[in-house]
Motif scaffolding. Structure first.
Motif, PDB file in Angstrom:
ATOM      1  N   GLU A 117       0.843  -1.207   0.000  1.00  0.00           N
ATOM      2  CA  GLU A 117       0.000   0.000   0.000  1.00  0.00           C
ATOM      3  C   GLU A 117       0.873   1.250   0.000  1.00  0.00           C
ATOM      4  O   GLU A 117       1.816   1.370   0.787  1.00  0.00           O
ATOM      5  N   GLU A 123     -10.360   0.030  -6.820  1.00  0.00           N
ATOM      6  CA  GLU A 123      -9.021   0.293  -6.268  1.00  0.00           C
ATOM      7  C   GLU A 123      -7.869  -0.124  -7.175  1.00  0.00           C
ATOM      8  O   GLU A 123      -6.752   0.357  -7.000  1.00  0.00           O
ATOM      9  N   ASN A 174      -2.626   0.657  -6.878  1.00  0.00           N
ATOM     10  CA  ASN A 174      -3.761   0.443  -5.993  1.00  0.00           C
ATOM     11  C   ASN A 174      -4.041   1.754  -5.289  1.00  0.00           C
ATOM     12  O   ASN A 174      -3.171   2.311  -4.604  1.00  0.00           O
ATOM     13  N   THR A 175      -5.248   2.274  -5.473  1.00  0.00           N
ATOM     14  CA  THR A 175      -5.585   3.621  -4.993  1.00  0.00           C
ATOM     15  C   THR A 175      -6.278   3.623  -3.644  1.00  0.00           C
ATOM     16  O   THR A 175      -6.602   4.684  -3.116  1.00  0.00           O
ATOM     17  N   SER A 176      -6.503   2.452  -3.039  1.00  0.00           N
ATOM     18  CA  SER A 176      -7.268   2.382  -1.799  1.00  0.00           C
ATOM     19  C   SER A 176      -6.396   2.708  -0.581  1.00  0.00           C
ATOM     20  O   SER A 176      -5.202   2.377  -0.549  1.00  0.00           O
ATOM     21  N   PRO A 193      -6.459  -1.345   1.095  1.00  0.00           N
ATOM     22  CA  PRO A 193      -6.602  -2.271  -0.031  1.00  0.00           C
ATOM     23  C   PRO A 193      -6.890  -3.709   0.404  1.00  0.00           C
ATOM     24  O   PRO A 193      -6.426  -4.160   1.460  1.00  0.00           O
TER      25      PRO A 193
END
Length: 323
Positions: A211, A246, A288-290, A293
Motif C-alpha cells: 500500500e 481500487e 492500488n488507490t485504496s 486495499p
C-alpha cells in the motif's frame, strides 16, 4: 509442418499452409433422413433436400481428417457431383456436427437430426444444376471455414478424427452419393495453417506490492518470442481478482501502439514489431488507490495477437495493506 498422405503444402508470404481433400468413403458415411425420421444410408443419390416425401436432413461424414487441433482454417468447402438435372429454387443451410469425433450413420429412425450442430452455419442458394456428371464451381458450397474452425477448435479434436457436415433446407439439388458413384461422392476440401502462436513468458514470482507504492511496472522482465511472426497486431492485459474501485492498469502510447482501458482490462492495438510490443507490455503499470486495499491475490494475464493466433501468460500481484 510435417505432412501426411493426401496433404499438400505451400508457403505464402512466409506462412506455411496445407490443403487436404477427403471424400466420403463408405455407405455409412452419407445418409438421408426423411421428415418421418426414416434414415437411408445406401441411396444411389443425395437429394438436397426435397424428395417425394418432403424435405430431408442430409449427413456426410469425412474420415481421417488430418488437421491439427486449433489449426487456423483458411478456406473449406464441399464439392458435389450432379446426379440429376435439378432447377427448382433451392435454399440450403450448412452446419457441422459439434462433436470431437463424428460417428457413422445407421438406419435407425432419426439418426441425423438429433445430432448436436455447430453454432456456425453457412447458407447456400445453389444455381440450377443443368448436366449430370458435372462437379464444378456451381456444385461447390460457399466457404465453410468458420464451420470447420468450430470443430477443430474443440478441446477433444485430434488430427485423424472424423468430422461431419449436415445440410437442411428447401428445394432440390440431386448429388451423387457413395453408393451411386464412389468417385463422385461428396468431397471435403480444406486449407489451413498451423503457425505457432507467439510465446509470452512472465516472471514466475509474484509482484510484491505494498500500500502506497504508487504506480509500479507489472513485469519489467516480460519476454516475447515468436517462431512464425515478426509483427504483432494487438495485445490485452487483464487483471482478475481485484476491483475497479481500487485496482488500476495504465499504459502510455508508444511506437505506434495505442492503449484503451475498460474496467480492469487494458487493450493495446497497432501493428508493431515484437520488440516494440515487448517494451510496451513491460511498461504497463499497476496502481492500488485504496487507503485500505484488499489483500486478495490479483492475477494479470498478458495476451498477444499476431493476427493468426494468441499467446498468453500471467503474473500474480500480492498486495500488502499497511493500515
Amino acid at each position: 509442418m510435417s505432412l501426411d498422405a493426401g496433404m499438400t503444402a505451400l508457403v505464402i508470404g512466409g506462412e506455411p499452409q496445407a490443403s487436404i481433400e477427403v471424400r466420403v468413403s463408405s455407405s455409412s458415411d452419407d445418409a438421408e433422413e426423411r421428415i418421418d425420421g426414416r434414415t437411408t444410408i445406401d441411396s444411389s443419390d443425395l437429394e438436397l433436400t426435397y424428395d417425394r416425401n418432403g424435405h430431408q436432413t442430409i449427413g456426410m461424414r469425412f474420415n481421417n481428417v488430418q488437421i491439427p487441433q486449433g489449426a487456423k482454417i483458411l478456406s473449406a468447402s464441399v464439392q458435389f457431383q450432379v446426379d440429376e438435372v435439378s432447377t427448382d429454387p433451392t435454399s440450403l443451410l450448412i452446419q457441422g456436427e459439434d462433436v470431437d469425433h463424428a460417428t457413422n450413420y445407421g438406419e435407425n429412425n432419426f439418426n441425423i437430426s438429433p445430432r448436436s450442430r455447430t453454432t456456425a452455419s453457412q447458407s447456400w442458394v445453389p444455381s440450377p444444376w443443368l448436366q449430370a456428371g458435372l462437379a464444378g464451381p456451381e456444385q461447390q458450397t460457399p466457404d465453410i471455414a468458420h464451420v470447420i474452425q468450430e470443430i477443430v477448435d474443440r478441446g477433444g479434436w485430434a488430427s485423424g478424427n472424423s468430422l461431419a457436415v449436415i445440410i437442411t433446407g428447401t428445394g432440390e439439388r440431386t448429388a451423387e452419393s457413395f453408393d451411386g458413384d464412389p468417385q463422385g461422392a461428396p468431397l471435403l476440401r480444406v486449407s489451413f495453417t498451423t503457425s505457432a502462436p507467439p510465446i509470452v513468458t512472465t516472471t514466475a514470482a509474484s509482484l510484491q506490492y505494498t500500500e502506497g507504492d504508487g504506480s509500479v511496472p507489472i513485469d519489467p522482465n516480460l519476454l516475447l518470442e515468436a517462431e512464425d511472426s515478426t509483427d504483432l497486431v494487438g495485445a490485452t492485459v487483464t487483471l482478475t481478482g481485484g476491483s475497479t474501485a481500487e485496482d488500476q492498469l495504465a499504459f502510455v502510447d508508444q511506437n505506434g501502439i495505442s492503449g484503451s482501458r475498460v474496467g480492469t482490462t487494458l487493450m493495446l492495438s497497432g501493428i508493431a514489431s515484437l520488440a516494440d510490443y515487448q517494451a510496451a507490455l513491460r511498461s504497463v503499470t499497476y496502481t492500488n488507490t485504496s487507503i485500505a486495499p484488499s489483500e486478495t491475490t490479483r492475477s494479470v494475464t498478458f495476451a498477444v495477437d499476431d493476427g493468426e493466433s494468441v499467446g498468453t501468460d500471467s503474473r500474480d500481484i500480492s498486495v500488502t495493506a499497511v493500515n
